[in-house]
Design a protein around this motif. Structure first.
Motif, PDB file in Angstrom:
ATOM      1  N   ILE A 100      42.246  37.694  34.298  1.00  0.00           N
ATOM      2  CA  ILE A 100      42.893  37.772  35.610  1.00  0.00           C
ATOM      3  C   ILE A 100      41.854  38.049  36.694  1.00  0.00           C
ATOM      4  O   ILE A 100      41.933  37.503  37.807  1.00  0.00           O
ATOM      5  N   ALA A 101      40.860  38.891  36.388  1.00  0.00           N
ATOM      6  CA  ALA A 101      39.798  39.169  37.357  1.00  0.00           C
ATOM      7  C   ALA A 101      39.027  37.905  37.692  1.00  0.00           C
ATOM      8  O   ALA A 101      38.674  37.653  38.855  1.00  0.00           O
ATOM      9  N   TYR A 105      38.808  36.125  41.371  1.00  0.00           N
ATOM     10  CA  TYR A 105      37.462  36.290  41.916  1.00  0.00           C
ATOM     11  C   TYR A 105      37.198  35.418  43.148  1.00  0.00           C
ATOM     12  O   TYR A 105      36.543  35.863  44.088  1.00  0.00           O
ATOM     13  N   PRO A 106      37.689  34.174  43.209  1.00  0.00           N
ATOM     14  CA  PRO A 106      37.474  33.396  44.442  1.00  0.00           C
ATOM     15  C   PRO A 106      38.152  33.989  45.667  1.00  0.00           C
ATOM     16  O   PRO A 106      37.763  33.701  46.796  1.00  0.00           O
ATOM     17  N   SER A 108      38.794  37.500  46.031  1.00  0.00           N
ATOM     18  CA  SER A 108      38.296  38.850  46.296  1.00  0.00           C
ATOM     19  C   SER A 108      37.076  39.079  45.425  1.00  0.00           C
ATOM     20  O   SER A 108      37.177  39.126  44.194  1.00  0.00           O
ATOM     21  N   ALA A 109      35.929  39.249  46.072  1.00  0.00           N
ATOM     22  CA  ALA A 109      34.673  39.281  45.310  1.00  0.00           C
ATOM     23  C   ALA A 109      34.467  40.593  44.578  1.00  0.00           C
ATOM     24  O   ALA A 109      33.854  40.617  43.509  1.00  0.00           O
ATOM     25  N   ASP A 110      34.965  41.714  45.129  1.00  0.00           N
ATOM     26  CA  ASP A 110      34.736  43.031  44.521  1.00  0.00           C
ATOM     27  C   ASP A 110      35.986  43.441  43.752  1.00  0.00           C
ATOM     28  O   ASP A 110      36.986  43.886  44.333  1.00  0.00           O
ATOM     29  N   ILE A 111      35.928  43.301  42.432  1.00  0.00           N
ATOM     30  CA  ILE A 111      37.056  43.622  41.549  1.00  0.00           C
ATOM     31  C   ILE A 111      36.563  44.560  40.460  1.00  0.00           C
ATOM     32  O   ILE A 111      35.493  44.341  39.866  1.00  0.00           O
ATOM     33  N   SER A 112      37.330  45.585  40.189  1.00  0.00           N
ATOM     34  CA  SER A 112      37.014  46.521  39.119  1.00  0.00           C
ATOM     35  C   SER A 112      38.164  46.558  38.128  1.00  0.00           C
ATOM     36  O   SER A 112      39.342  46.562  38.525  1.00  0.00           O
ATOM     37  N   ILE A 113      37.845  46.584  36.857  1.00  0.00           N
ATOM     38  CA  ILE A 113      38.856  46.575  35.793  1.00  0.00           C
ATOM     39  C   ILE A 113      39.169  48.012  35.383  1.00  0.00           C
ATOM     40  O   ILE A 113      38.271  48.773  35.028  1.00  0.00           O
TER      41      ILE A 113
END
Length: 487
Positions: A100-101, A105-106, A108-113
């Motif tokens: 899902i990350a 990603y396209p 929202s560039a900053d994603i944390s799991i």
């Protein structure tokens, strides 16, 4: 459940230097990710903890029948006899969250799991590109709804405050600083991620909300909370920063997937594989790349894994094409044990080559040579498909051998007077012939004991058929021999 989405402007809108976080909670990640057949009738399903036999996840059909989370498996089955029970897979959530990350990603560039069921997105850095909070959230929900994932989400000035609101079941997308600062405090105490023992100790003090807890002096809380719980509270209120590690998309595609139950036929493997192959397509298309080889590993119970290599001539990114090649590969596979998991990986990928096509040529329904080759290899095996090796040899009928169909051939200048049909064994003829062209003398082959000494002619018989004939020179022979036909 609260559903709130508002994008304010003016003084209350978050400044560029104000951190705004978005947390997305997936309450039924494993259940919502189960593949379904197109004509399958929805039925009540539940994910159950195998250790405590309690219900962890429910689909909408099960919730509509009166079942709820936390109830025992025996009670749930007695209340609904049609309930399908599946075991909880602890390693499924982290792998699915990474998928899902990568999907988001396209956007929202900053994603944390946040394992095992949440994603944290740094929204403040993306609002300018999407034109505000509302368009940003709408773009994200469109992707999540397309995946069929139920979710709750909330924004916050700190990662943990947004997480608390989202995990409570509320969807509150707001950018008002005052609201963001105080809304999470009205939640009950159990909405926070305290362990059971310190939570019980705090509830014995009569604390029911997070606001009551935050109002207590830290010196008193230090006597009642352990270091882990106290540090968590300080991160929740912003007294201490919460370190965030952002997700980095993998360079190569590789998905390991455990099946909800063991299967003994390859047909039952196709629905989950379809979902994985669609993830492969998104992975490749987001990079404008293709791959020409996939490796499918079937993990068997009490047996060695089966490794299948699937090839596509010039490289493809289409999920439909790869799905068809995988189905052809699985048709001839005989299983000697049940499959409990599979791994699909693409070890290499490269940029897509742009091909110029005729504007008026419709080739959408036709197979390219590379696609046809890929289908034949998947159906018959890579070793069964070969192409004839070309060589500079004047002797007609000399067969130099075969090579792999993917290997490029050296370009040769074709002879203009060679028949399109060449006989494997020349045959003698006594019919009258009219010689039209010739002779072409071929005397060669002394180096490999396959000497050839003949005079070749282009001739025509009474029926008007064009023939390629010759007369032997050594040893001398008065007969004519037909070696080929011009079509």
């Amino acid at each position: 459940m609260c559903t709130r989405c508002r994008n304010r402007g003016g003084a209350n809108a978050p400044e560029l230097n104000t951190m705004l976080w978005l947390y997305i909670h997936f309450p039924a990640l494993q259940l919502d990710s189960l593949p379904t057949a197109p004509n399958e009738t929805p039925c009540p399903r539940a994910i159950v903890c195998e250790r405590h036999f309690t219900v962890l996840q429910l689909n909408t059909e099960a919730e509509a029948s009166g079942l709820h989370l936390g109830m025992g498996m025996a009670l749930a089955c007695s209340l609904n006899r049609e309930l399908q029970v599946l075991p909880f897979q602890s390693n499924f959530g982290p792998e699915r969250l990474r998928e899902i990350a990568h999907l988001l990603y396209p956007l929202s560039a900053d994603i944390s799991i946040f394992e095992p069921d949440g994603l944290l997105l740094k929204a403040s850095s993306m609002l300018r590109y999407h034109g505000g909070l509302t368009p940003y959230w709408q773009a994200i929900t469109a992707h999540l709804n397309n995946e069929g994932l139920r979710h709750s989400a909330a924004t916050g000035l700190r990662p943990l405050s947004a997480r608390v609101v989202a995990r409570h079941g509320d969807t509150c997308i707001e950018d008002d600083n005052h609201w963001l600062q105080h809304h999470w405090q009205i939640l009950p105490l159990h909405a926070a991620d305290f362990a059971s023992r310190p939570l019980n100790d705090l509830q014995r003090l009569g604390l029911k909300s997070l606001a009551k807890l935050c109002a207590l002096p830290r010196s008193e809380l230090a006597d009642r909370l352990d270091n882990t719980s106290l540090t968590y509270l300080q991160k929740l209120t912003g007294e201490k920063p919460h370190p965030v590690r952002f997700f980095t998309p993998p360079e190569r595609f590789g998905h390991y997937r455990e099946l909800p139950c063991e299967i003994e036929t390859t047909d039952a493997l196709l629905p989950p594989l379809t979902v994985t192959v669609q993830s492969l397509q998104r992975f490749l298309q987001s990079r404008a790349q293709v791959t020409d080889a996939l490796q499918l590993t079937l993990h068997l119970r009490a047996q060695e894994s089966i490794v299948l290599n699937i090839h596509a001539g010039g490289g493809e990114d289409s999920a439909k094409l790869w799905q068809g090649l995988i189905e052809l590969k699985l048709e001839s596979l005989a299983l000697n044990a049940a499959i409990y998991a599979y791994t699909l990986s693409a070890n290499r990928s490269f940029n897509r080559e742009q091909k110029n096509q005729d504007l008026f040529c419709n080739q959408n329904a036709e197979l390219t040579p590379a696609q046809l080759l890929a289908r034949l290899q998947a159906k018959l095996g890579s070793e069964a498909i070969k192409q004839t090796l070309l060589c500079n040899d004047f002797r007609p009928g000399v067969h130099p051998g075969h090579i792999k169909p993917t290997q490029k051939l050296t370009a040769l200048t074709p002879h203009s007077l060679r028949p399109s049909v060449l006989l494997r064994h020349p045959k003698a003829t006594a019919e009258p012939l009219v010689l039209v062209h010739g002779p072409e003398r071929i005397v060669t082959g002394w180096w490999d004991q396959q000497t050839l000494s003949r005079d070749y002619f282009v001739a025509r018989n009474r029926a008007g058929r064009w023939l390629w004939v010759y007369k032997p020179l050594s040893p001398p022979d008065k007969n004519w021999y037909i070696h080929g036909y011009f079509c």
